[in-house]
Design an enzyme around this catalytic site. Structure first.
Site, PDB file in Angstrom:
ATOM      1  N   GLN B 179       0.821  -1.221   0.000  1.00 31.98           N
ATOM      2  CA  GLN B 179       0.000   0.000   0.000  1.00 31.98           C
ATOM      3  C   GLN B 179       0.851   1.266   0.000  1.00 31.98           C
ATOM      4  O   GLN B 179       0.364   2.347  -0.308  1.00 31.98           O
ATOM      5  CB  GLN B 179      -0.937   0.018   1.216  1.00 31.98           C
ATOM      6  CG  GLN B 179      -2.034  -1.022   1.172  1.00 31.98           C
ATOM      7  CD  GLN B 179      -3.086  -0.731   0.109  1.00 31.98           C
ATOM      8  OE1 GLN B 179      -3.301   0.409  -0.297  1.00 31.98           O
ATOM      9  NE2 GLN B 179      -3.758  -1.780  -0.339  1.00 31.98           N
ATOM     10  N   CYS B 324     -20.644  -8.427   7.451  1.00 40.93           N
ATOM     11  CA  CYS B 324     -21.554  -8.842   6.387  1.00 40.93           C
ATOM     12  C   CYS B 324     -20.901  -8.798   5.012  1.00 40.93           C
ATOM     13  O   CYS B 324     -21.427  -9.360   4.066  1.00 40.93           O
ATOM     14  CB  CYS B 324     -22.805  -7.974   6.383  1.00 40.93           C
ATOM     15  SG  CYS B 324     -23.722  -8.072   7.915  1.00 40.93           S
TER      16      CYS B 324
HETATM   17  C1  LIG Z   1      -1.012  -4.696   2.259  1.00 44.23           C
HETATM   18  C2  LIG Z   1      -1.258  -5.667   1.143  1.00 44.23           C
HETATM   19  N1  LIG Z   1      -0.496  -6.749   1.011  1.00 44.23           N
HETATM   20  C3  LIG Z   1      -0.671  -7.638   0.019  1.00 44.23           C
HETATM   21  C4  LIG Z   1      -1.676  -7.478  -0.912  1.00 44.23           C
HETATM   22  C5  LIG Z   1      -1.852  -8.501  -1.988  1.00 44.23           C
HETATM   23  O1  LIG Z   1      -1.435  -8.009  -3.230  1.00 44.23           O
HETATM   24  P1  LIG Z   1      -1.863  -8.748  -4.573  1.00 44.23           P
HETATM   25  O2  LIG Z   1      -3.295  -8.474  -4.779  1.00 44.23           O
HETATM   26  O3  LIG Z   1      -1.014  -8.108  -5.637  1.00 44.23           O
HETATM   27  O4  LIG Z   1      -1.565 -10.184  -4.401  1.00 44.23           O
HETATM   28  C6  LIG Z   1      -2.509  -6.359  -0.812  1.00 44.23           C
HETATM   29  C7  LIG Z   1      -3.605  -6.151  -1.785  1.00 44.23           C
HETATM   30  O5  LIG Z   1      -4.752  -6.422  -1.545  1.00 44.23           O
HETATM   31  C8  LIG Z   1      -2.299  -5.427   0.239  1.00 44.23           C
HETATM   32  O6  LIG Z   1      -3.080  -4.361   0.376  1.00 44.23           O
HETATM   33  S1  FES Z   2     -24.684 -10.823   6.497  1.00 47.17           S
HETATM   34 FE1  FES Z   2     -25.172  -9.841   8.300  1.00 47.17          FE
HETATM   35  S2  FES Z   2     -27.366  -9.821   8.209  1.00 47.17           S
HETATM   36 FE2  FES Z   2     -26.774 -10.450   6.285  1.00 47.17          FE
END
Ligand SMILES: Cc1ncc(COP(=O)(O)O)c(C=O)c1O
Ligand code: FES
Lengths: 128, 391
Positions: B179, B324
């Site tokens: 990130q 959810c």
């Molecule tokens: C902090 C972090 N590490 C690893 C990943 C995984 O990266 P990738 O989707 O390229 O495998 C992400 C992405 O979702 C991430 O935000």
């Molecule tokens: S997943 Fe939480 S009420 Fe539907």
């Protein structure tokens, strides 16, 4: 992920709100994800549900199933309302994703809890 | 309807300039970089040019840059690769409670293979305390892996300090900078890390391509076995279009980075101030020690998936750590780790911005969210009970 019907009931939910002088109120919580549903019933002398309202803290499926469940029990007898199943509510919404089936259970349980509350407050009433 | 995309922490759009650089490598310069002929040599040249560009941005040597299939593979390789290479030395790994699942699930898998893992906690803002890391070090510790910036709440971690502590104790240090790269300056010399993961699709590059920086001399086992690509350390015919795209994207991201992130941080601050002005809304993560493009809030008495669906109907793409939306029906481990109770973690929303985010988009979000919150609260039994209690 969601059917058009679910999205319709989610974005324009029917029967949202409270009934201040409700004859039966049921609140149920979902142990799985922490969501809460509350159902209010107005019942006439013949045991017919004349009005129903809900409030829900939950996901899109929880709100849509609440809305659909209110439509399905409005105008019905208490006996018929008790027969409402979560599968029937889900089916009326053209289905739910498998991970969201438990949300429809909340709707079934909320209706049952509201009817039970009515029965407790009206011991003279009989469901036959 | 104009769609407003504020989910750039999930992924970003490939920028047109990046796409343009990639295109010839699908159709014209399609060679296998291991081939002897000129078609292959052209691909090899592009590969090594890309490696040089990445090294320049990260401030390392080109031969310390290993291309992978993305952030997840880089994290898996760094952690499993060092764990198995160092297992004679020890079997203990230190990481944090708020890492991405690519790190956490890898560590959990290693626990099943006989390694032990310490998950250091974070404070209410999501910050790791370097002293906690130091305290966790034993004579069995072989690796410390702490992310540079959290993907959900944007909190920056004191990785320079932790790297120094690791090295005082002769322990390797890896950081997941997936990130951070593209959002803030990332210099591997300055950090002092032994390994660093990044992923192109988080900074307007293509999906499915990333880098693991491995400092020269670091002992690490192979993760992908096969051919002799990446100097014998990672098999598979190189994804040249993706690698070229990654190199272009990281180069573009590094240009005027400070200016760009100052502008984005300004928009982020407007979002934070505007959204937390709604009653019973709190900011998650640190107010200032956070990624310039991350705004994460919890809106009490409403649920995250319902918020996302309403936002989507209004043309806004965001994300949530609500139970959810998780598929597992547990709220995000990050929100729980900063001490949020379940019901507050439930109403979390993340808006993540990018270079292409405009003032108009931020204005529209600020204008739209309060109405959505009001509608959902008017349906919420929790809100009704709370307001009743206030009377
Ligand atoms: C902090 C972090 N590490 C690893 C990943 C995984 O990266 P990738 O989707 O390229 O495998 C992400 C992405 O979702 C991430 O935000
Ligand atoms: S997943 Fe939480 S009420 Fe539907």
């Amino acid at each position: 992920m969601y059917s058009d019907k679910v999205l319709d009931h989610f974005s324009n939910p029917r029967n949202v709100g409270e009934i201040p002088d409700a004859d039966g109120v049921g609140t149920v919580g979902n142990a799985k994800c922490g969501d809460i549903m509350r159902m209010y019933l107005k019942v006439d002398d013949n045991g017919i549900i004349t009005d129903v309202k809900f409030k829900t803290f939950g996901c899109g499926a929880a709100i849509a199933t609440s809305s659909m469940a209110t439509e399905m029990v409005k105008g019905k007898s208490l006996k018929e309302a008790l027969k409402l199943t979560n599968a029937a509510v889900a089916e009326a919404l053209d289905g739910l994703p498998p991970v969201k089936m438990h949300c429809s259970l909340l709707a079934e349980e909320a209706v049952k809890a509201a009817v039970e509350d009515y029965m407790k407050k009206h011991p003279e009433a009989v469901i036959d | 309807m104009n769609r407003i995309y504020m989910d750039n922490a999930a992924t970003t759009a490939v920028s047109p300039a990046v796409l343009e650089k990639m295109m010839p490598y699908f159709t014209d310069i399609y060679g296998n970089a291991s081939s002897i002929h000129s078609t292959g040599r052209d691909a090899r040249r592009a590969l090594e040019e890309a490696r040089r560009k990445v090294a320049e941005v990260l401030n390392c040597k080109p031969n310390e840059v290993y291309f992978t299939s993305g952030g997840s593979e880089s994290d898996n390789w760094a952690i499993k690769g060092t764990a198995f290479a160092q297992r004679k030395k020890g079997n203990h790994i230190i990481t944090s409670a708020i890492e991405h699942h690519a790190v956490l699930h890898t560590c959990q898998w290693l626990e099943k293979q006989g390694f032990t893992v310490t998950y250091v906690p974070v404070d209410e803002f999501g910050q790791v305390n370097p002293a906690d890391v130091e305290k966790a070090i034993t004579d069995q510790t072989i690796l410390i892996s702490i992310m540079a910036a959290n993907n959900e709440i944007g909190t920056l971690q004191p990785i320079k300090e932790i790297a120094a502590i690791a090295h005082q104790h002769k322990v390797l240090f890896h950081t997941d900078a997936v990130q951070a790269v593209g959002a803030i300056p990332v210099d591997v010399q300055d950090i002092g890390c032994d390994m660093l993961s990044l992923s192109a699709h988080k900074f307007h590059g293509p999906k499915g391509v990333g880098v693991l920086y491995i400092k020269q001399g670091t002992r690490i086992d192979n993760f992908m076995h096969g051919g002799a690509q990446e100097r014998g350390k990672r098999a598979t015919t190189e994804n040249i279009p993706g690698i070229v795209g990654l190199a272009e994207a990281i180069t573009l991201a590094a240009q005027n980075l400070e200016e760009k992130s100052a502008r984005i941080a300004g928009l982020r601050d407007q979002l934070i101030e505007g959204l937390t002005a709604i009653p019973y809304v709190r900011l998650n993560g640190h107010r200032t020690n956070r990624l310039p493009n991350n705004c994460n809030i919890s809106i009490r008495f409403v649920e995250g998936e319902a918020l996302l669906l309403r936002l989507d109907l209004a043309g806004i793409a965001a994300s949530s750590g609500s139970a959810c939306t998780s598929g597992s029906l547990d709220p995000s481990h990050v929100l729980l780790a900063i001490g949020l109770p379940h019901e507050i973690a439930h109403g979390s929303l993340r808006f993540s911005l990018s270079d292409t985010t405009t003032q108009e988009e931020v204005d529209y979000v600020l204008k739209t969210v309060p109405g959505i919150v009001e509608v959902l609260r008017s349906m919420s039994p929790l809100y009704a009970d709370f307001m009743e209690g206030q009377k």
